[in-house]
Scaffold this motif. Sequence first.
Motif: not given
Length: 223
Positions: A37-42, A103-109, A201-208, A222-223
């Motif tokens: 997910h992170a590599l896709e964003q960057v 983290a996981v994202w929706t919307g633009p990179r 977009g939206q954003w979700a913290d996936v720390g737990t 978002a799908a």
Amino acid sequence: MIATMVFAAGHGTRMRPLTDTRPKALIEVAGRPLIEHALEQVAGPGPRAVNAHAHAALLRAHLADRPGLTFIEEPVLLETGGGLRNALPVLGDGPVLTMNADAVWTGPRARDTLLAHWDPARMDGLLLMIPPDRALGQAGGSFSLDPDGRLVRDRAGLVYTGAGIVKTEGLAAFADPVFSLRELWFAMLAEGRLSGCVHPGQWADVGTPDGIALAEAMLDRAA
């Protein structure tokens, strides 16, 4: 062409017991490891580095076939500032796009939004922010924006998404090899050289572990 640093070197303490046997970056959300997910964003041209500490061999194996990506194992955890400085021989002397791998994202990179707002003539750093009502799993804010887009510390303000661009010259000022990137931001903030932009977009913290379900539900909507 901008370099990219993905931070994946934490212990994953808040994600236990899932991180007892694997790094947090390999925890799956919607069938994909967080590192993907992170590599896709960057994703984009330029040098890229990913660091690791706990269970580093597993992450190294996962990323072994990625062209243009350098894997950096940290025997001693250097935190984000120290980790970025340690990677500079790979990343070069120019600005670096930084990304947390939890983290996981929706919307633009994230990369696209940051590069669209990056202005090195008036910025030493640019952080990607999001309003609290679009940030899942993260209640507290950290900054607000002034009328010129500069960041102002504000615990009731915007949430930092874990993505940004920084000039790296200021890293040399820190004597300790272990330090947070926040220390560099605060130096930029004091000089009025730290700006922000807002992820649309939206954003979700996936720390737990609880963050996994929140992020998957967000992606489903978002799908």
